[in-house]
Design an enzyme around this catalytic site. Structure first.
Site, short mmCIF file in Angstrom:
data_model
loop_
_atom_site.label_atom_id
_atom_site.label_comp_id
_atom_site.label_asym_id
_atom_site.label_seq_id
_atom_site.Cartn_x
_atom_site.Cartn_y
_atom_site.Cartn_z
N GLU A 150 7.97 -6.45 3.98
CA GLU A 150 7.64 -5.96 5.32
C GLU A 150 6.22 -5.42 5.38
O GLU A 150 5.56 -5.46 6.41
CB GLU A 150 8.64 -4.88 5.77
N PHE A 209 25.17 2.82 6.64
CA PHE A 209 24.48 1.90 5.75
C PHE A 209 23.14 1.47 6.35
O PHE A 209 23.08 1.05 7.51
CB PHE A 209 25.37 0.67 5.48
N GLN A 210 22.10 1.61 5.58
CA GLN A 210 20.73 1.26 6.00
C GLN A 210 20.27 2.03 7.22
O GLN A 210 19.54 1.51 8.06
CB GLN A 210 20.59 -0.25 6.20
N LYS A 238 21.75 -1.76 16.79
CA LYS A 238 22.43 -3.05 16.72
C LYS A 238 23.31 -3.34 17.93
O LYS A 238 23.34 -4.47 18.43
CB LYS A 238 23.32 -2.97 15.46
N MET A 273 -12.89 1.70 -8.11
CA MET A 273 -13.38 2.87 -7.39
C MET A 273 -12.89 4.15 -8.05
O MET A 273 -13.62 5.15 -8.12
CB MET A 273 -12.94 2.80 -5.92
C1 LIG Z 1 -2.10 2.31 -1.75
C2 LIG Z 1 -3.24 2.97 -2.42
N1 LIG Z 1 -3.06 3.60 -3.60
C3 LIG Z 1 -4.10 4.20 -4.21
C4 LIG Z 1 -5.34 4.19 -3.67
C5 LIG Z 1 -6.50 4.90 -4.35
N2 LIG Z 1 -7.54 3.93 -4.69
C6 LIG Z 1 -8.64 3.76 -3.94
S1 LIG Z 1 -9.65 2.57 -4.50
C7 LIG Z 1 -8.65 2.29 -5.84
C8 LIG Z 1 -9.00 1.27 -6.83
C9 LIG Z 1 -8.89 -0.10 -6.31
O1 LIG Z 1 -8.99 -1.00 -7.38
P1 LIG Z 1 -9.16 -2.54 -7.13
O2 LIG Z 1 -8.18 -3.01 -6.13
O3 LIG Z 1 -9.15 -3.24 -8.43
O4 LIG Z 1 -10.59 -2.63 -6.43
P2 LIG Z 1 -12.03 -2.23 -7.04
O5 LIG Z 1 -12.29 -0.81 -6.69
O6 LIG Z 1 -11.97 -2.44 -8.50
O7 LIG Z 1 -12.96 -3.15 -6.35
C10 LIG Z 1 -7.54 3.13 -5.80
C11 LIG Z 1 -6.48 3.17 -6.81
C12 LIG Z 1 -5.48 3.54 -2.42
N3 LIG Z 1 -6.64 3.51 -1.78
N4 LIG Z 1 -4.43 2.93 -1.84
#
Ligand SMILES: Cc1ncc(C[n+]2csc(CCOP(=O)(O)OP(=O)(O)O)c2C)c(N)n1
Lengths: 574, 176
Positions: free
Chosen positions: A65, A127-128, A177, A486
């Site tokens: 989803e 349920f659900q 539903k 990042m």
């Molecule tokens: C759902 C979610 N979980 C955690 C984060 C925190 N977060 C921000 S950037 C990042 C790293 C992303 O890594 P990647 O997808 O490999 O991209 P890169 O920065 O290496 O280009 C994280 C964990 C987020 N933004 N979203």
């Protein structure tokens, strides 16, 4: 409504047809002009799916989803039309939550339908059963639970109206539903009657004149343009206004594409990883005109230092944004397009800004985005530049969240609006691939490039299945740095290089993964390989995945460190 | 500082939740909130007493309330001539020896004893929050066993009355 004795064409011909709630839903969606539904079936929406079985509206079955809702966001972003989602009760509904919150923060029009347990058992932990109304109250523009089938046509009409007018946003309609099963008379809905919802579209002329007065006397004006300009489809008006008033323009992350990147008045993106010239302008301005942006903290940096010497004018359709973060001298409530029209009508005249424009032009020339290039290693920034070059700058660029997102914003300059799809406010990893699918469905003829990090890609990579299934020619490009880049960057800069759980060396073989989903997969590890592989991938008529191994330790610069002002950028020059 | 908001909302299920949820999410503090039916069918009136740090927060609260689709009208009535009342029920220790003393004490408050047991009496009072505070203060020494305040409910005075009210009274909550 008053009594109209003259029989109108409508009242004469329309016989209210009898049908169940599910058919009403499908009928109402058709009348709303819905072209595509993103959904996933389940017990509480079986009757709705039964009604969909007869066709009429194409349905895209994502594999989760979350995939449905991000796809709907991508669709809404590039088309400006509302994205429509259907999911079942309980887990189906809760799986939508991240995307709903994302759409709320990024003002995307969505209408989300969730199934619910039957009204008789609501509240019994059936349920659900999950209280999706309670859960989504703070992350929707509005939500409804339909208690009686007779309300359904009205509620659907209102939901679309609320989602798409004023400041766009997600609206959720929860349908028990028994309501989708119940028979009722379908009544066509023309007007909405919502006395508590009357967005101000036309701005106050007095306020518009104040903005123009401020421009005439300003020596260091700057125009900050956000996604509000894009929602209003007002890019041409923006350009004309900036030119006539001689205002340098800064875009927010989500506003990119609202002003041509090659325009001499354009300073680039502002904020944490924005350009030096943009941030200099925001910091030093004596007049800051914000049109359609919400002064997000990633843009402003520390508010203590933000636009301290500026008169602030803020044009926004949402009055609650004005003065929320930044004290505002000239509030203007209204639609960005209407405001720009009025600004132009009232004859903008530039102030004495030649010196300022020259200074900013110089800053732009001398302090562009930079990186150390290499022939051996593939630099992520170089990769983005190649994508820009090979697509002629004309692709719809969809990103995930992280370093690659910032590099895409920096190194893929956009000339045209509605070609930039990214998760700004919520910063949702996993957004990119499904959003690219939605964007491609919304713009079947466009070249859609999904630029994804290896981390975020793995959050929704199951949606690769859709590329083959619906033959969507999305070019999926993984900026593979084998890390949550990042996070790794912040740990390097602010946690003494203690890389806690941010390095993921054992990725699956992404080429094989692509092949498993029956789409071609390529890999590139050097600039020359990337050049060859990207050309080949872009020439491919169908979908393709390119796994690009980039220099792992690369950082995004320049950067405003967290908690600092825009004047405290680091990494401005090599 | 306190601000008094009078809010007219659609009387739909969940509307109270929307309002309190908004306050929770945005970190606004509510001092009290009362809600009940209004003069118009299908609409309820809420009186919200806010505890805010500054004007800007108050303004933000009002704007956020306005954004709610079920909110029809928001007025900040703090600085208007208003009638504002609160009801309090206080069950206080009252052995027979002190009972007449208590009755005399609450008399000027136009409070009344609405329930009596062997050792306690329950007092009901209606008035401005300041009056209710004063009553509670005076009853404290007797030992308060139970206390329930409704919170403030208020609206703007009828215009003719407001016009007649002497100026100094216009700018504060009238406590008669
Ligand atoms: C759902 C979610 N979980 C955690 C984060 C925190 N977060 C921000 S950037 C990042 C790293 C992303 O890594 P990647 O997808 O490999 O991209 P890169 O920065 O290496 O280009 C994280 C964990 C987020 N933004 N979203």
């Amino acid at each position: 409504m008053g009594v109209d004795l003259k029989p109108s064409a409508k009242t004469c011909t329309s016989v209210k047809p009898l049908m169940n709630g599910s058919r009403m839903l499908v009928e109402a969606l058709k009348r709303e002009g819905v072209e595509v539904i993103f959904g996933y079936p389940g017990g509480a929406v079986l009757t709705i799916y039964d009604a969909l079985y007869d066709g009429g509206i194409p349905h895209i079955l994502a594999r989760h989803e979350q995939g449905c809702i991000h796809a709907a966001e991508g669709y809404a972003r590039v088309t400006g039309k509302p994205g429509v989602v259907i999911a079942t009760s309980g887990p189906g509904a809760t799986n939508l939550v991240t995307g709903i919150a994302d759409a709320m923060l990024d003002s995307l029009p969505l209408v989300v339908f969730t199934g619910q347990v039957a009204t008789q058992v609501i509240g019994s932990d059936a349920f659900q059963e999950a209280s999706i109304i309670g859960i989504t109250m703070p992350i929707t523009k509005h939500n409804y639970q339909v208690r009686d089938v007779s309300e359904l046509p009205r509620i659907i009409r209102e939901a679309f109206h609320i989602a798409t007018t004023g400041r766009p946003g997600p609206v959720l309609v929860d349908i028990p539903k028994d309501v989708s099963n119940a028979m009722g008379w379908f009544e066509d809905q023309e007007e909405v009657h919502l006395p508590g919802y009357q967005p101000t579209v036309i701005p106050h002329r007095m306020q518009i004149r104040k903005v123009l007065d401020a421009i005439r006397t300003a020596k260091k004006p700057v125009l900050l343009a956000g996604a509000g300009v894009l929602h209003a489809r007002a890019q041409d008006l923006l350009r004309e206004f900036a030119e006539r008033a001689q205002l340098p323009v800064v875009n927010t992350l989500l506003g990119l594409g609202g002003f041509p990147a090659s325009h001499p008045l354009f300073l680039g993106m502002g904020g944490m990883h924005g350009s030096y010239a943009a941030n200099k302008a925001l910091y030093e301005a004596d007049l800051l005109i914000n049109i359609g942006a919400r002064f997000d903290d990633r843009l402003t940096g520390s508010l203590e230092h933000f636009a301290k010497s500026a008169t602030v004018a803020h044009i926004d359709i949402d009055p609650a944004e004005i003065g929320k973060n930044v004290p505002t001298d000239i509030p203007v409530v209204g639609d960005a397009g209407e405001a720009l029209k009025m600004l132009l009508e009232e004859r903008p005249e530039p102030g004495d800004v030649a010196e300022w424009l020259a200074e900013l032009g110089e800053a732009k020339r001398q302090r562009p985005f930079w990186y150390h290039d290499s022939d051996r290693e593939l630099k992520p920034q170089r990769l983005i530049q190649m994508i820009h070059e090979f697509t002629g700058g004309g692709a719809i660029v969809v990103t995930d969240v992280g370093q690659h997102q910032m590099w895409a914003a920096q190194f893929y300059p956009l000339e045209e609006p509605h070609r930039w799809v990214t998760s700004g406010g919520l910063g949702t990893m996993g957004f990119g691939l499904p959003a690219a699918i939605g964007a491609q469905l919304g713009r079947p003829d466009a070249l859609v490039v999904a630029v994804l990090g290896d981390g975020g890609f793995q959050m929704t990579m199951q949606e690769l299945a859709l590329l083959k299934e619906y033959n969507l020619p999305v070019k999926v490009i993984i900026v593979n740095n084998q890390a949550l880049g990042m996070v790794r960057q912040w740990q390097e800069l602010f946690y003494q290089g203690r890389y806690a759980h941010s390095i993921i060396p054992n990725l699956p073989d992404l080429v094989k993964l692509a092949e498993a989903y029956q789409i071609p997969g390529y890999r590139a590890k050097t600039p020359s390989e990337a050049s060859e592989v990207l050309r080949r991938a872009l020439a491919e008529p169908g979908p393709v995945l390119v796994d690009c191994w980039v220099t792992p330790g690369e950082n995004v610069y320049p950067m405003v460190p967290p908690g600092k002002g825009l004047h405290e950028m680091v990494g401005v020059t090599p | 500082m306190n601000r008094i908001l009078s809010v007219v909302v659609n009387n739909r299920s969940g509307v109270l939740n929307r309002i309190t949820g908004l306050f929770l999410r945005r970190g606004f503090n509510i001092q009290s909130l009362t809600v009940g039916t209004s003069e118009t069918e299908g609409q309820s009136r809420m009186t919200i007493v806010l505890d805010v740090d500054d004007e800007r927060t108050a303004e933000q609260v009002i704007k956020q309330l306005h954004k709610q689709i079920d909110v029809l009208k928001v007025s900040d009535i703090t600085d208007q001539p208003i009638v504002a009342r609160e009801l309090v029920l206080i069950r206080v220790n009252s052995p027979l020896q002190t009972r007449s003393e208590l009755t005399a004490l609450i008399e000027p408050f136009r409070a009344s004893i609405i329930d009596v047991s062997r050792d306690t009496v329950t007092i009901q009072a209606v008035g401005s929050p300041e009056k209710v505070d004063a009553l509670i203060f005076l009853l404290h020494p007797y030992g308060i066993k139970e206390l329930a305040r409704t919170g403030l409910t208020a609206f703007v005075r009828g215009t003719d009355v407001a016009a007649e009210a002497p100026r100094p009274y216009r700018n504060r909550v009238l406590s008669i």
